[in-house]
Design an enzyme around this catalytic site. Structure first.
Site, PDB file in Angstrom:
ATOM      1  N   ARG A 179       0.772  -1.249   0.000  1.00 14.73           N
ATOM      2  CA  ARG A 179       0.000   0.000   0.000  1.00 14.73           C
ATOM      3  C   ARG A 179       0.798   1.292   0.000  1.00 14.73           C
ATOM      4  O   ARG A 179       0.221   2.359  -0.061  1.00 14.73           O
ATOM      5  CB  ARG A 179      -0.972  -0.007   1.179  1.00 14.73           C
ATOM      6  N   ARG A 203      -5.260  -2.683  -6.613  1.00 14.83           N
ATOM      7  CA  ARG A 203      -5.993  -3.269  -5.485  1.00 14.83           C
ATOM      8  C   ARG A 203      -7.454  -2.822  -5.507  1.00 14.83           C
ATOM      9  O   ARG A 203      -8.355  -3.627  -5.271  1.00 14.83           O
ATOM     10  CB  ARG A 203      -5.306  -2.828  -4.200  1.00 14.83           C
TER      11      ARG A 203
HETATM   12  O1  1CP Z   1       4.418  -8.863   8.056  1.00 22.10           O
HETATM   13  C1  1CP Z   1       4.623  -9.963   8.586  1.00 22.10           C
HETATM   14  O2  1CP Z   1       4.668 -10.147   9.818  1.00 22.10           O
HETATM   15  C2  1CP Z   1       4.876 -11.126   7.673  1.00 22.10           C
HETATM   16  C3  1CP Z   1       3.982 -12.297   7.817  1.00 22.10           C
HETATM   17  C4  1CP Z   1       2.549 -12.016   7.450  1.00 22.10           C
HETATM   18  C5  1CP Z   1       1.455 -11.855   8.321  1.00 22.10           C
HETATM   19  C6  1CP Z   1       1.476 -11.844   9.835  1.00 22.10           C
HETATM   20  C7  1CP Z   1       2.077 -11.936   6.122  1.00 22.10           C
HETATM   21  C8  1CP Z   1       2.945 -12.111   4.942  1.00 22.10           C
HETATM   22  N1  1CP Z   1       0.708 -11.783   6.181  1.00 22.10           N
HETATM   23  C9  1CP Z   1       0.297 -11.721   7.507  1.00 22.10           C
HETATM   24  C10 1CP Z   1      -1.117 -11.587   7.981  1.00 22.10           C
HETATM   25  C11 1CP Z   1      -1.736 -10.383   7.413  1.00 22.10           C
HETATM   26  N2  1CP Z   1      -2.190 -10.277   6.136  1.00 22.10           N
HETATM   27  C12 1CP Z   1      -1.879  -9.123   8.018  1.00 22.10           C
HETATM   28  C13 1CP Z   1      -1.423  -8.763   9.413  1.00 22.10           C
HETATM   29  C14 1CP Z   1      -2.558  -8.704  10.348  1.00 22.10           C
HETATM   30  C15 1CP Z   1      -2.091  -8.531  11.763  1.00 22.10           C
HETATM   31  O3  1CP Z   1      -1.378  -7.557  12.059  1.00 22.10           O
HETATM   32  O4  1CP Z   1      -2.444  -9.381  12.586  1.00 22.10           O
HETATM   33  C16 1CP Z   1      -2.473  -8.262   7.082  1.00 22.10           C
HETATM   34  C17 1CP Z   1      -2.870  -6.841   7.263  1.00 22.10           C
HETATM   35  C18 1CP Z   1      -2.640  -9.012   5.892  1.00 22.10           C
HETATM   36  C19 1CP Z   1      -3.166  -8.524   4.589  1.00 22.10           C
HETATM   37  C20 1CP Z   1      -2.112  -8.264   3.592  1.00 22.10           C
HETATM   38  N3  1CP Z   1      -1.203  -9.203   3.140  1.00 22.10           N
HETATM   39  C21 1CP Z   1      -1.899  -7.064   2.877  1.00 22.10           C
HETATM   40  C22 1CP Z   1      -2.709  -5.794   3.013  1.00 22.10           C
HETATM   41  C23 1CP Z   1      -4.028  -5.996   2.358  1.00 22.10           C
HETATM   42  C24 1CP Z   1      -4.463  -4.884   1.474  1.00 22.10           C
HETATM   43  O5  1CP Z   1      -5.548  -4.369   1.758  1.00 22.10           O
HETATM   44  O6  1CP Z   1      -3.785  -4.526   0.499  1.00 22.10           O
HETATM   45  C25 1CP Z   1      -0.836  -7.292   1.977  1.00 22.10           C
HETATM   46  C26 1CP Z   1      -0.251  -6.341   0.983  1.00 22.10           C
HETATM   47  C27 1CP Z   1      -0.398  -8.651   2.179  1.00 22.10           C
HETATM   48  C28 1CP Z   1       0.646  -9.339   1.397  1.00 22.10           C
HETATM   49  C29 1CP Z   1       1.648 -10.128   2.132  1.00 22.10           C
HETATM   50  N4  1CP Z   1       1.509 -10.690   3.379  1.00 22.10           N
HETATM   51  C30 1CP Z   1       2.669 -11.357   3.713  1.00 22.10           C
HETATM   52  C31 1CP Z   1       3.554 -11.242   2.623  1.00 22.10           C
HETATM   53  C32 1CP Z   1       4.947 -11.829   2.594  1.00 22.10           C
HETATM   54  C33 1CP Z   1       2.896 -10.508   1.615  1.00 22.10           C
HETATM   55  C34 1CP Z   1       3.277 -10.205   0.172  1.00 22.10           C
HETATM   56  C35 1CP Z   1       4.582 -10.020  -0.314  1.00 22.10           C
HETATM   57  C36 1CP Z   1       5.398  -8.820   0.158  1.00 22.10           C
HETATM   58  O7  1CP Z   1       6.031  -8.893   1.204  1.00 22.10           O
HETATM   59  O8  1CP Z   1       5.485  -7.856  -0.619  1.00 22.10           O
END
Ligand code: 1CP
Length: 349
Positions: free
Chosen positions: A29, A38
């Site tokens: 984001r 998105r």
């Molecule tokens: O950041 C970390 O700790 C890495 C591990 C992790 C976790 C805990 C990922 C990897 N996803 C998550 C769960 C998750 N997914 C959360 C955290 C919630 C919390 O705090 O408890 C959230 C907000 C998401 C949603 C998510 N995943 C978003 C935002 C959604 C949106 O509206 O755009 C995004 C961009 C992701 C992608 C993602 N999640 C994880 C990875 C490795 C990636 C993609 C690749 C990258 O790193 O660019």
């Protein structure tokens, strides 16, 4: 001649290659092109399961910043979704999961992992086609413990109390859940490797909330099992373990034969990490995402400390946790230019 990928070279223990650079959550984001796509894609999981859109999002930060690695755009929670526990994302609130019945979760089915996650494997193939030969593609999964914290609570929780409590109250049942997730992670990572990823990272973002003996059972033991299984099937694929919030665990991670890289988080002491890991594992980290957001002296000092601390060892420049959505693009550009200049000046590459 095959073109060298600096990320892979560093994970092979080289300390004279170009310092590789990527950022956790680098697709996301803080990028206007991500926000645009998105908004068009609708809900977040549909984006994860759309190979053409997910491949585009994976490549966006590489085009903009010339990082050394792309990380597959997906989420750690596609695994519970594939196991049959319903998962959805609420904008502004984060992930939600249908409650897990702690007395009977026999419905979770690892037999559906490969078919359910086939679109993610298709994303990997498409990204490979769009990536230059000197860039690595990183696949990933959440570690069993971190994924379990969401499955048990039904959402993200501050101190992961629901999962920690269940593990104390019914260790046998919790252990069965961790075993299912260990098996599922192995299948999922193998699928990504067979589709073409060059490296895999296992994210244990919530390792820090566990008591030490619990961390051995729920984090380190599954990490050993997953890395052993992946190494047996694919000895050439390097593995990075990222256990956030538990710096003393580096002493144990240094002994895990089947991992090559250790991700260190923002709070880690640089000298301790180097003394514990250097010569044994490739170190990855650990710029404070808030220093990157702040810019100025905080950013300069943060980058300098890391390059001085790790520049002479096998090392991958990264953040200590994911990039924050408010981060100015100009600060990321500045970071890339500074790390590149240091690498050229000290390593000639
Ligand atoms: O950041 C970390 O700790 C890495 C591990 C992790 C976790 C805990 C990922 C990897 N996803 C998550 C769960 C998750 N997914 C959360 C955290 C919630 C919390 O705090 O408890 C959230 C907000 C998401 C949603 C998510 N995943 C978003 C935002 C959604 C949106 O509206 O755009 C995004 C961009 C992701 C992608 C993602 N999640 C994880 C990875 C490795 C990636 C993609 C690749 C990258 O790193 O660019």
């Amino acid at each position: 001649m095959t073109v060298k990928k600096p990320l892979v070279q560093a994970l092979q223990g080289k300390s004279d290659c170009q310092i590789p650079l990527w950022m956790m959550r680098q697709a996301g984001r803080y990028l206007p092109e991500y926000k645009k796509l998105r908004a068009e894609a609708g809900d977040f999981l549909s984006l994860c399961y759309s190979p053409s859109l997910a491949a585009e999002v994976t490549l966006q930060p590489i085009r903009r910043f010339d990082f050394d690695a792309a990380i597959l755009f997906s989420d750690i929670l596609v695994v519970p979704d594939a196991l049959g526990q319903r998962v959805w994302f609420v904008t502004g609130e984060g992930p939600k999961l249908e409650p897990l019945d702690q007395n009977d979760f026999s419905g979770l089915d690892i037999g559906k992992i490969n078919s359910h996650l086939a679109p993610v494997f298709e994303t990997v193939s498409r990204v490979k086609d769009g990536l230059e030969d000197n860039k690595a593609l990183i696949g990933f999964c959440g570690a069993p413990w971190t994924v379990a914290t969401y499955m048990v609570a039904g959402e993200g929780t501050k101190e992961q109390a629901p999962a920690r409590l269940w593990a104390y109250q019914d260790e046998q049942a919790f252990s069965r859940l961790i075993d299912i997730l260990t098996e599922a992670s192995i299948i999922y990572l193998k699928g990504q490797i067979e589709a073409g990823v060059d490296v895999v990272q296992i994210f244990d973002s919530w390792a820090g909330s566990l008591a030490e003996n619990e961390r051995e059972k729920w984090c380190l033991e599954p990490l050993r099992k997953i890395s052993r299984a992946i190494k047996e099937a694919h000895p050439e694929i390097p593995i990075i373990g990222f256990l956030r919030g538990a710096p003393l665990v580096y002493q144990e991670m240094a002994k895990i034969a089947d991992i090559e890289g250790v991700g260190i988080d923002t709070a880690s002491d640089i000298d301790f990490a180097r003394e514990t890991l250097s010569g044994k594992k490739t170190i990855q980290g650990n710029l404070d995402p808030l220093a990157l957001l702040a810019g100025g002296d905080a950013l300069d000092e943060g980058i300098d400390r890391i390059l001085e601390g790790f520049g002479e060892t096998a090392f991958i420049f990264n953040l200590g946790h994911g990039i924050l959505p408010e981060t100015p693009i100009a600060h990321v550009e500045y970071l890339v230019a500074k790390v590149r200049a240091y690498s050229k000046a000290t390593r000639g590459a």
